[in-house]
Scaffold this motif. Structure first.
Motif, PDB file in Angstrom:
ATOM      1  N   VAL A  26       0.841  -1.205   0.000  1.00 39.07           N
ATOM      2  CA  VAL A  26       0.000   0.000   0.000  1.00 39.07           C
ATOM      3  C   VAL A  26       0.868   1.243   0.000  1.00 39.07           C
ATOM      4  O   VAL A  26       0.596   2.236  -0.696  1.00 39.07           O
ATOM      5  N   ARG A  27       1.929   1.184   0.817  1.00 40.14           N
ATOM      6  CA  ARG A  27       2.825   2.347   0.874  1.00 40.14           C
ATOM      7  C   ARG A  27       3.445   2.619  -0.481  1.00 40.14           C
ATOM      8  O   ARG A  27       3.556   3.772  -0.914  1.00 40.14           O
ATOM      9  N   GLN A  28       3.829   1.575  -1.148  1.00 37.52           N
ATOM     10  CA  GLN A  28       4.423   1.767  -2.463  1.00 37.52           C
ATOM     11  C   GLN A  28       3.389   2.312  -3.432  1.00 37.52           C
ATOM     12  O   GLN A  28       3.675   3.236  -4.230  1.00 37.52           O
ATOM     13  N   GLN A  29       2.176   1.783  -3.360  1.00 38.99           N
ATOM     14  CA  GLN A  29       1.123   2.278  -4.242  1.00 38.99           C
ATOM     15  C   GLN A  29       0.787   3.739  -3.928  1.00 38.99           C
ATOM     16  O   GLN A  29       0.590   4.555  -4.835  1.00 38.99           O
ATOM     17  N   LEU A  30       0.740   4.056  -2.667  1.00 38.86           N
ATOM     18  CA  LEU A  30       0.431   5.425  -2.261  1.00 38.86           C
ATOM     19  C   LEU A  30       1.513   6.384  -2.723  1.00 38.86           C
ATOM     20  O   LEU A  30       1.228   7.495  -3.223  1.00 38.86           O
ATOM     21  N   LYS A  31       2.731   5.898  -2.580  1.00 38.99           N
ATOM     22  CA  LYS A  31       3.837   6.737  -3.013  1.00 38.99           C
ATOM     23  C   LYS A  31       3.762   6.993  -4.524  1.00 38.99           C
ATOM     24  O   LYS A  31       3.941   8.135  -5.025  1.00 38.99           O
ATOM     25  N   ALA A  32       3.450   5.939  -5.265  1.00 38.87           N
ATOM     26  CA  ALA A  32       3.355   6.075  -6.732  1.00 38.87           C
ATOM     27  C   ALA A  32       2.170   6.958  -7.106  1.00 38.87           C
ATOM     28  O   ALA A  32       2.265   7.804  -8.018  1.00 38.87           O
ATOM     29  N   ALA A  33       1.057   6.815  -6.390  1.00 39.06           N
ATOM     30  CA  ALA A  33      -0.129   7.627  -6.699  1.00 39.06           C
ATOM     31  C   ALA A  33       0.126   9.097  -6.427  1.00 39.06           C
ATOM     32  O   ALA A  33      -0.289   9.977  -7.203  1.00 39.06           O
ATOM     33  N   ARG A  34       0.772   9.344  -5.332  1.00 37.22           N
ATOM     34  CA  ARG A  34       1.096  10.726  -5.003  1.00 37.22           C
ATOM     35  C   ARG A  34       2.040  11.342  -6.047  1.00 37.22           C
ATOM     36  O   ARG A  34       1.896  12.507  -6.432  1.00 37.22           O
ATOM     37  N   ALA A  35       2.967  10.559  -6.491  1.00 38.35           N
ATOM     38  CA  ALA A  35       3.877  11.079  -7.524  1.00 38.35           C
ATOM     39  C   ALA A  35       3.129  11.361  -8.807  1.00 38.35           C
ATOM     40  O   ALA A  35       3.334  12.409  -9.471  1.00 38.35           O
ATOM     41  N   ARG A  36       2.265  10.439  -9.124  1.00 36.82           N
ATOM     42  CA  ARG A  36       1.476  10.641 -10.350  1.00 36.82           C
ATOM     43  C   ARG A  36       0.542  11.836 -10.210  1.00 36.82           C
ATOM     44  O   ARG A  36       0.410  12.662 -11.134  1.00 36.82           O
TER      45      ARG A  36
END
Length: 732
Positions: free
Chosen positions: A386-396
């Motif tokens: 989830v953290r990785q997904q959240l990090k990627a979503a925030r970057a996007r």
């Protein structure tokens, strides 16, 4: 009923209260008989012992150069025994025939090494001498001429014990015949000898006419020889074997012990009478002839043996008691040690059902902990995702936001010229956009839906792009205080991450709680295990304690007294009382005799040349006190020369006492070997011989003196009473 038993009864009745014994005289007689103590005594009457003929023969081994060796065969001695041989002789001088010529050539000048074979001439010899009564002398001008050998052979034939010969003499003597006159009987002791070993021995009565009478004893070895002489001599001389308690054990002494009192030589002066100090008292008492002396000797031996046995039994009892006490102390100590171990064990007893339930609970907790940890691990993995997904979503999202800002920026621009051709964009064209729906710059048709939210985008633009531009414009507007649409993906991810953390925190708390519970239960079960081990240890220790206490109780219980002593106390009391009564009787009879004997000893010693000695007193214990030049002294403290004179004087006095008093048991025979060896010059020896001659005239006796000082013998003794080897000659 005997007089001795009557006196013993009186003694026992006079004892202290706790030791007093009331016995009948008849019972005491029975006890004395059981103990072997005679109840009557006979007066000792002396029986004379004389040697009337001395004869022995054999073969001497002389050096071939010896004057007496001429003409005799040679014997090889030493070296290889298998090669020993007798060689022939010739011409009066020994020669070796066919034997080792390097050893001896027969000329009398060759000497051989001591470790090599030697040749000796075999010279036969035969000696015979008939000493009369009185004082006789055997003398030689030099030492080692055979005079002491005559004395030793006499003692050998008399005692049955082989004398201390030199190796050569022991080998030379092959046959011995000695005629002993015992009272009125003449006995011939004859035997063959092989290197000191006796064979073909006999004791034969010789009749008055010289004919052989009955053979009264035979013997074929040394032991039988000694027994034969004891049986022959003791009865005839009215002597008795006597038993002495030595180290608590009765030791019986026979004729050979008496023989030791019939000779005197300078090297054996330790005891005033005989050879051994322990026998002096018995020998003296026997020779004095007091009535009860043999009985006293027996009683003393019996009492000493019984007392020794009693002491040994008491010692054994003491040792056993000490062992019991030691064992009791050890058992008590062991019991206390076990009790201390039991006291150190923890109290309490574990509940097996509870322990089983706890163990089951622990197993369940372990399983739950394992499951929770597995869940925690899964949630941890999900959280990371989830953290990785959240990090990627925030970057996007950030990228899209920047793109929207740029789009809004550019869409809000009102260009005045065409960025391509720089043609002017008029106000009319910008005003016409909302109405004509055409771009004021390129005049392209606008997307009316996007235009509604102030997003200028050509209708020809892809729908996805249009949607993104519209969305970005809306986001930008929100940041500018405008209400924006929710960011579903990020929020969902953040919500998911938050939910995962909550789940993980719950799992960690759950695991911690389970672990605490588990640890508590483990501690509880460990304590139960200690208690369970303590229970087992206590069980074993209690068994050990029971054994130790049982042993201590058994050892502490007074055992019934068991009399392990083999001694009957009544017998011991009777024997001791008999010894006391007899000692008093013997002393009462003996003391006056000892006083007269002591006076005679002093007179003889002075006559023997020891005039510095005076006040000589021989007591009942065979101890001699005296004065030496006025100073108090004893027999053991004077010089050897004085001891020699005192010892000779004592024996002579005993012989004379027997003759004068008519009592005593000394046979009147004495051998003096080398008296001049102890600081006795010829003058003193002559004085002694003269005194001995005087005594021999006063009382019948036979004395044989062997000495190197031949002068006094020649001067004082008749020709028949002396045997002299002049110069370097041999006595035999």
């Amino acid at each position: 009923m005997s007089t001795l038993a009557e006196e013993i009864v009186k003694v026992l009745r006079r004892r202290q209260k706790e030791n007093r014994l009331e016995l009948e005289v008849r019972a005491v007689d029975t006890i004395l008989d059981d103990l072997g103590i005679p109840t009557s005594a006979s007066k000792g009457v002396p029986v004379h012992l004389r040697v009337s003929r001395v004869s022995f023969s054999g073969t001497k081994r002389l050096h071939p150069s010896h004057p007496e060796a001429a003409g005799f065969p040679l014997e090889k001695m030493g070296g290889d025994p298998d090669k020993q041989q007798i060689v022939s002789v010739g011409g009066g001088c020994a020669e070796i025939v066919g034997a080792d010529p390097d050893v001896y050539r027969g000329d009398g000048t060759e000497r051989v090494e001591s470790n090599t074979a030697v040749f000796q001439a075999l010279v036969p010899f035969a000696f015979m001498w008939e000493p009369p009564d009185g004082v006789n002398g055997i003398g030689s001008g030099s030492n080692l001429r055979g005079k002491s050998s005559v004395v030793e052979i006499l003692l050998w034939s008399l005692s049955g014990r082989c004398a201390v010969f030199s190796v050569a003499v022991r080998r030379w003597v092959e046959h011995v015949e000695i005629d002993w006159v015992v009272g009125t009987e003449r006995l011939r002791v004859a035997f063959d000898a092989d290197n000191g070993n006796v064979s073909n021995g006999s004791v034969t009565v010789i009749e008055e006419n010289g004919a052989h009478g009955p053979v009264i004893a035979t013997f074929d070895d040394d032991e039988a020889f000694e027994d034969a002489m004891s049986s022959v001599m003791l009865n005839r001389l009215r002597l008795e074997s006597f038993t002495v308690s030595q180290s608590g054990k009765p030791v019986t002494h026979k004729w050979a012990s008496y023989v030791n009192a019939l000779w005197v030589r300078p090297k054996d002066l330790k005891s005033i009478i005989g050879k051994e100090a322990t026998l002096s008292v018995r020998l003296m008492q026997m020779f004095i002839g007091t009535d009860w002396v043999p009985v006293l000797a027996t009683a003393s031996t019996v009492a000493g043996s019984l007392e020794a046995k009693r002491k040994a039994a008491a010692e054994r009892t003491k040792t056993a008691t000490e062992a019991m006490e030691g064992s009791l102390a050890a058992a008590q100590k062991a019991a206390k040690a076990v009790e201390a171990k039991i006291a150190e064990l923890p109290e309490g007893t574990p509940d097996p059902a509870k322990l089983a339930q706890t163990n089951a609970r622990i197993s369940d907790l372990v399983r739950q902990i394992h499951e929770s940890e597995t869940q925690l691990l899964s949630q941890s993995v999900a959280a990371d995702t989830v953290r990785q997904q959240l990090k990627a979503a925030r970057a996007r999202h950030h990228t899209e936001y920047e793109h929207a800002l740029l789009t809004k920026f550019f869409h809000q621009m009102e260009p005045t010229v065409c960025p391509r051709c720089t043609a002017g964009v008029t106000a009319d064209r910008r005003a016409a956009e909302p109405e004509q729906h055409k771009c004021s710059v390129c005049t392209s048709d606008l997307n009316l839906e996007a235009l509604k939210v102030n997003v200028v985008v050509a209708s020809s633009v892809d729908e996805a792009v249009t949607t993104a531009l519209v969305g970005a414009t809306a986001a930008v507007s929100e940041d500018n205080g405008e209400e924006l649409a929710p960011k579903t993906e990020i929020e969902a991810l953040e919500e998911a991450a938050a939910r995962v953390e909550i789940v993980m925190a719950g799992l960690r708390k759950q695991i911690d709680e389970l672990q605490v519970t588990h640890d508590g239960l483990v501690t509880e079960t460990a304590l139960d295990a200690v208690l369970a081990q303590a229970v087992e240890d206590r069980r074993l220790l209690e068994i050990e304690l029971a054994r130790a206490e049982g042993a201590a109780q058994a050892l502490a219980t007074p055992a019934s007294p068991v009399d392990v002593s083999p001694i009957d106390p009544i017998q011991l009391a009777v024997a001791e009382a008999a010894e006391r009564v007899l000692s008093r009787w013997v002393k009462g009879h003996q003391d006056p005799l000892l006083a007269r004997i002591s006076a005679e000893i002093e007179r003889l010693v002075v006559n023997f040349g020891a005039d510095s000695l005076s006040n000589i007193k021989l007591d009942g214990a065979a101890n001699m006190t005296l004065r030496q030049n006025g100073d108090q002294s004893t027999y053991g403290q004077v010089t050897h020369g004085e001891q020699l004179r005192l010892k000779i004087a004592t024996v002579i006095s005993l012989i004379k006492h027997g003759y004068i008093e008519g009592i005593g048991r000394h046979p009147g025979f004495l051998l003096l070997d080398s008296p001049a060896a102890e600081e006795m010059p010829d003058g003193d020896l002559a004085t002694m011989l003269s005194a001995l001659l005087d005594v021999a005239r006063e009382a019948p006796m036979q004395i044989i003196v062997a000495t190197r000082s031949t002068g006094p013998l020649v001067e004082l003794l008749p020709g028949n009473n002396r045997l002299i080897a002049e110069g370097d000659s041999f006595v035999w």
